[in-house]
Motif scaffolding. Structure first.
Motif, PDB file in Angstrom:
ATOM      1  N   PRO A  61       0.807  -1.223   0.000  1.00 38.86           N
ATOM      2  CA  PRO A  61       0.000   0.000   0.000  1.00 38.86           C
ATOM      3  C   PRO A  61       0.840   1.273   0.000  1.00 38.86           C
ATOM      4  CG  PRO A  61      -0.057  -1.062   2.154  1.00 38.86           C
ATOM      5  CD  PRO A  61       0.666  -2.002   1.244  1.00 38.86           C
ATOM      6  N   VAL A  65       4.708  -4.636   0.386  1.00 40.78           N
ATOM      7  CA  VAL A  65       4.650  -5.839   1.218  1.00 40.78           C
ATOM      8  C   VAL A  65       5.955  -6.619   1.161  1.00 40.78           C
ATOM      9  CG1 VAL A  65       3.488  -8.052   1.526  1.00 40.78           C
ATOM     10  CG2 VAL A  65       2.148  -6.002   1.026  1.00 40.78           C
ATOM     11  N   GLY A 101       0.630 -10.844  -5.235  1.00 42.55           N
ATOM     12  CA  GLY A 101      -0.634 -10.297  -4.767  1.00 42.55           C
ATOM     13  C   GLY A 101      -1.509 -10.045  -5.976  1.00 42.55           C
ATOM     14  N   ASN A 107      -5.220   4.928  -3.690  1.00 40.03           N
ATOM     15  CA  ASN A 107      -5.402   3.480  -3.613  1.00 40.03           C
ATOM     16  C   ASN A 107      -6.625   2.962  -4.357  1.00 40.03           C
ATOM     17  OD1 ASN A 107      -3.238   2.347  -1.700  1.00 40.03           O
ATOM     18  ND2 ASN A 107      -3.989   4.113  -0.568  1.00 40.03           N
ATOM     19  N   HIS A 115      -8.139  -1.064  -5.967  1.00 36.20           N
ATOM     20  CA  HIS A 115      -7.521  -2.153  -5.206  1.00 36.20           C
ATOM     21  C   HIS A 115      -8.389  -3.414  -5.289  1.00 36.20           C
ATOM     22  CE1 HIS A 115      -4.134  -3.239  -2.914  1.00 36.20           C
ATOM     23  NE2 HIS A 115      -4.031  -2.158  -2.175  1.00 36.20           N
ATOM     24  N   HIS A 117      -8.665  -6.748  -3.061  1.00 38.37           N
ATOM     25  CA  HIS A 117      -9.309  -6.811  -1.757  1.00 38.37           C
ATOM     26  C   HIS A 117     -10.819  -6.599  -1.835  1.00 38.37           C
ATOM     27  CE1 HIS A 117      -5.556  -7.524   0.230  1.00 38.37           C
ATOM     28  NE2 HIS A 117      -5.034  -6.659  -0.607  1.00 38.37           N
ATOM     29  N   CYS A 129      -7.831 -12.777   5.103  1.00 39.27           N
ATOM     30  CA  CYS A 129      -6.774 -12.136   4.320  1.00 39.27           C
ATOM     31  C   CYS A 129      -5.856 -11.365   5.271  1.00 39.27           C
ATOM     32  CB  CYS A 129      -7.407 -11.189   3.309  1.00 39.27           C
ATOM     33  SG  CYS A 129      -6.215 -10.288   2.278  1.00 39.27           S
ATOM     34  N   CYS A 149      -4.983  -8.523   5.061  1.00 38.95           N
ATOM     35  CA  CYS A 149      -5.468  -7.150   5.188  1.00 38.95           C
ATOM     36  C   CYS A 149      -6.477  -7.014   6.320  1.00 38.95           C
ATOM     37  CB  CYS A 149      -6.086  -6.673   3.879  1.00 38.95           C
ATOM     38  SG  CYS A 149      -7.763  -7.279   3.562  1.00 38.95           S
ATOM     39  N   GLY A 150      -7.004  -8.165   6.805  1.00 34.06           N
ATOM     40  CA  GLY A 150      -7.981  -8.141   7.881  1.00 34.06           C
ATOM     41  C   GLY A 150      -9.381  -8.493   7.461  1.00 34.06           C
ATOM     42  N   CYS A 176     -10.968 -12.264   0.422  1.00 31.87           N
ATOM     43  CA  CYS A 176     -10.513 -11.340  -0.620  1.00 31.87           C
ATOM     44  C   CYS A 176     -10.068 -12.102  -1.873  1.00 31.87           C
ATOM     45  CB  CYS A 176      -9.346 -10.493  -0.112  1.00 31.87           C
ATOM     46  SG  CYS A 176      -9.790  -9.287   1.136  1.00 31.87           S
ATOM     47  N   GLU A 195      -7.463 -11.768  -3.489  1.00 33.80           N
ATOM     48  CA  GLU A 195      -6.045 -12.098  -3.371  1.00 33.80           C
ATOM     49  C   GLU A 195      -5.813 -13.431  -2.664  1.00 33.80           C
ATOM     50  OE1 GLU A 195      -2.547  -9.744  -1.186  1.00 33.80           O
ATOM     51  OE2 GLU A 195      -3.322  -8.704  -2.957  1.00 33.80           O
ATOM     52  N   THR A 196      -6.733 -13.843  -1.789  1.00 28.12           N
ATOM     53  CA  THR A 196      -6.570 -15.114  -1.077  1.00 28.12           C
ATOM     54  C   THR A 196      -6.859 -16.312  -1.969  1.00 28.12           C
ATOM     55  OG1 THR A 196      -8.869 -15.238  -0.273  1.00 28.12           O
ATOM     56  CG2 THR A 196      -7.288 -14.002   1.071  1.00 28.12           C
TER      57      THR A 196
END
Length: 306
Positions: A70, A81, A138, A156, A159, A162, A172, A174-175, A179, A181-182
């Motif tokens: 980010p 990351v 990612g 951003n 994105h 996510h 994920c 990211c919390g 997502c 990305e997972t």
């Protein structure tokens, strides 16, 4: 005038001088190394030597940077990351220190990929709205609307990695849960395949090998790509419904799988599309390969020329 374009990735940095007509007159690429700030300084010095009097400022109209995130475009900081030593690193301020007096513009690497494809990848003549997606370690994304990159207030926007595509999915980093990305990143695809019996002793277990196995018909590898394609289709159609997208361009390391990814992805988009305008989506692989982000970073500076 000429733009200095910089592409900050997790494993390599690249820079180039780009003219308003899109001519790339000099390009240098370096591995990140153990001291990323020193690598950046060396890169700017090497590329700047090709401009005017060799100071790196004469003849330059500005610097455009596309960076893995980010990021905070307002503060000019980045936290890639894959570069642990850079957390809230003052990238814009550092580059300004290396090239005093020049304007510096920062955007995400996927946003620059999208802008580069729109400008130099042949999409600008037909595409009113383009979504670029980088599928790699990612999943990143960027939007170009009417020829203008849409960055959002913090830089951003886009994105897409996510967007939640599976509310019952895994957590994920990211919390959030489930997502894109997972499921669709290279490491996530490999992790899922390994958990479902893929891989043989003594053979590599990475995204490149997974792609090769899928291409030759290994069922679990094919399912990993199908699963990623289905998830990508959900995120793409969600974005297309919001922004009325014409073109979707896929870049990043996983896109090197070519039709192994694109064929099930196009099929999934067609199958899942509801509203009529979503059926016109054109999905293809990057035309500019590793240079897309550099062209986009240059376009941040050269937008008046375009």
């Amino acid at each position: 005038m000429t733009a200095l374009a910089i592409d900050i990735g997790g494993t390599k940095f690249a820079a180039a001088l780009v003219r308003p007509d899109g001519t790339m007159v000099r390009r240098v690429e370096l591995p990140v190394g153990s001291d990323p700030a020193a690598t950046l300084a060396s890169l700017v010095r090497d590329v700047g030597a090709g401009v005017g009097d060799g100071t790196g400022t004469d003849g330059l109209s500005g610097v455009g940077i596309g960076s893995a995130g980010p990021l905070d475009a307002v503060a000019g900081t980045v936290s890639p990351v894959n570069i642990p030593s850079w957390r809230d690193f003052p990238l814009v301020g550092t580059v300004r220190g290396l090239l005093p007096g020049l304007p510096v513009t920062l955007a995400g690497d996927a946003q620059c990929m999208a802008l580069g494809e729109w400008w130099r990848g042949g999409h600008g003549s037909r595409s009113r709205a383009l979504l670029g997606i980088v599928v790699s370690t990612g999943v990143g994304g960027g939007l170009v609307l009417g020829g203008v990159p849409y960055l959002g207030p913090t830089g951003n926007a886009g994105h897409i990695g996510h967007i939640s595509v599976d509310r019952g999915g895994e957590l994920c980093p990211c919390g959030a849960t489930g997502c894109l990305e997972t499921i669709a990143s290279g490491p996530s695809m490999v992790r899922w395949a390994l958990a479902n019996g893929w891989g043989e002793p003594g053979t590599p277990t990475d995204a490149r090998t997974l792609s090769a196995d899928a291409a030759r018909g290994v069922p679990v590898a094919q399912l990993a790509f199908q699963r990623a394609a289905d998830a990508l289709a959900v995120a793409i159609l969600t974005t297309a419904a919001l922004f009325d997208i014409d073109d979707v361009v896929i870049g990043g390391g996983v896109s090197g799988a070519g039709e192994t990814l694109l064929t099930p992805l196009r099929q999934a988009v067609t199958k899942q599309a509801g509203l009529g305008f979503l059926h016109r989506l054109n999905v293809e692989r990057t035309r500019l390969e590793r240079d897309a982000g550099l062209y986009g970073a240059a376009a941040l500076v050269l937008k008046e020329s375009r």
